[in-house]
Design a protein around this motif. Structure first.
Motif, short mmCIF file in Angstrom:
data_model
loop_
_atom_site.label_atom_id
_atom_site.label_comp_id
_atom_site.label_asym_id
_atom_site.label_seq_id
_atom_site.Cartn_x
_atom_site.Cartn_y
_atom_site.Cartn_z
N SER A 40 62.50 30.21 -13.31
CA SER A 40 61.47 31.24 -13.27
C SER A 40 60.99 31.60 -14.66
O SER A 40 61.65 31.32 -15.66
N TYR A 53 56.58 34.33 -12.76
CA TYR A 53 56.33 33.18 -11.90
C TYR A 53 57.67 32.80 -11.30
O TYR A 53 58.64 32.51 -12.03
N SER A 54 57.77 32.81 -9.98
CA SER A 54 59.03 32.46 -9.33
C SER A 54 58.78 32.09 -7.88
O SER A 54 57.95 32.71 -7.20
N ASN A 70 52.62 32.18 -6.55
CA ASN A 70 53.99 32.61 -6.82
C ASN A 70 54.07 33.53 -8.04
O ASN A 70 55.02 33.44 -8.84
N LEU A 71 53.09 34.41 -8.19
CA LEU A 71 53.06 35.34 -9.31
C LEU A 71 53.44 36.75 -8.83
O LEU A 71 53.12 37.15 -7.72
N THR A 142 54.43 25.15 -14.82
CA THR A 142 55.35 25.14 -13.69
C THR A 142 55.59 23.69 -13.25
O THR A 142 54.88 22.78 -13.69
N ILE A 147 49.32 27.02 -14.53
CA ILE A 147 48.51 28.16 -14.10
C ILE A 147 47.82 28.67 -15.36
O ILE A 147 48.47 29.14 -16.29
N LEU A 152 45.88 34.18 -14.68
CA LEU A 152 46.84 35.19 -15.10
C LEU A 152 46.12 36.51 -15.40
O LEU A 152 46.57 37.58 -15.00
#
Length: 328
Positions: A40, A53-54, A70-71, A142, A147, A152
């Motif tokens: 992450s 991010y995870s 996945n933010l 990632t 991304i 963001l």
């Protein structure tokens, strides 16, 4: 006034120091802020928060979640003193940075919407943070790709994690921003697969990446004008309403999400709206055929659903029992 001046000079010194030492300072900042945590990324930002991010649910207070990319925005109880900002200024170079090293590289391909993350030319251990030499964010690297900072920034600055959608997916092809798929369930959708997009809201579009940002970042219910080229002729469609995006990225994107049915990569049903429960569907049912054609993945599913705008027959399997569901 004096306090503000001191704070301003402090941040100026920090930024100058970071620029002076280049990416070595960025490595130190990533390490000191524990921004890389196993698989992450957890980046300290303003107002005692972190941008995460995870693929796993963070063990913290969550303020906002982008389920497509996945933010997360979470609470930062430790409050790292020197948060990251996003670099929207002209930048001559960038590097992928983790808590041990950095690798200068460049963006090979921009992020195109939610389904195609950007490509960054580095072999550094992932995940990593992409920064300028002054340690400002350029993106997050990632396992699925990059991304970029536009996404963001949009996520961090907007109260909602929703995206706009006018029902098209696009790609760059020769000198054409080509529509590769068009949602058949959108009422009075004038856009067709194969159309070339020329302008959006009366402004010329240079790439599919730019077009998808304009569409996705538009407010839900806002209305837009799009100019396309079809069979050598130009057409302009007005008052196209942006609806809420329902699929893409980490979520399946077959257009059936618009109706309330979601799949995993192996075409098992993973989420259903109340509408589809009335059809007798259950979680775990596997889709086999669309309109008599056997399908293997989400791309094929979207293609065959799109070909039958008014009516689709879906064949499912459950415990070796097969049954049909008709979608109008």
């Amino acid at each position: 006034m004096f306090v503000r001046l001191v704070i301003g000079l402090t941040f100026l010194f920090i930024n100058l120091y970071a620029c002076k030492d280049g990416y070595f300072s960025c490595v130190a900042k990533v390490k000191d802020s524990t921004s890389i945590q196993n698989d992450s990324v957890s980046i300290p930002i303003k107002n005692n928060k972190r941008l995460v991010y995870s693929k796993k649910l963070p063990n913290a207070k969550i303020y906002k979640h982008d389920e497509f990319l996945n933010l997360y925005i979470i609470e930062d109880k430790k409050n790292f003193k020197y948060p990251f900002d996003i670099n929207m200024r002209l930048q001559l170079g960038s590097a992928a940075v983790n808590s041990k090293t950095f690798a200068e590289a460049k963006v090979v391909q921009e992020q195109v919407g939610l389904n195609t993350l950007g490509k960054y030319s580095t072999k550094i251990k992932i995940p990593a943070v992409i920064t300028s030499s002054c340690c400002a964010l350029e993106g997050i690297l990632t396992p699925d790709g990059m991304i970029d900072k536009y996404y963001l920034k949009h996520f961090m600055e907007n109260s909602s994690a929703d995206y706009g959608d006018i029902g098209i997916r696009v790609k760059d092809e020769a000198k054409c921003i080509k529509i590769t798929a068009s949602n058949p369930y959108l009422e009075n959708n004038p856009l067709k697969r194969g159309d070339c997009v020329v302008a959006f809201d009366s402004k010329k579009i240079s790439s599919s990446a730019e077009l998808m940002r304009k569409i996705l970042f538009s407010k839900v219910s806002s209305k837009h004008t799009i100019k396309i080229k079809r069979d050598g002729k130009f057409y302009t469609f007005k008052d196209i309403q942006a609806l809420k995006r329902t699929g893409g990225g980490e979520i399946s994107d077959t257009f059936l999400e618009f109706r309330g049915i979601y799949f995993n990569k192996k075409l098992y049903v993973v989420k259903l709206s109340k509408h589809f429960k009335e059809y007798g569907l259950k979680l775990g049912d596997r889709l086999i055929q669309v309109n008599g054609v056997r399908i293997k993945n989400q791309d094929e599913l979207r293609e065959y659903v799109e070909n039958f705008k008014d009516f689709s027959t879906l064949l499912f399997e459950r415990n070796n029992f097969q049954f049909f569901v008709n979608i109008k």
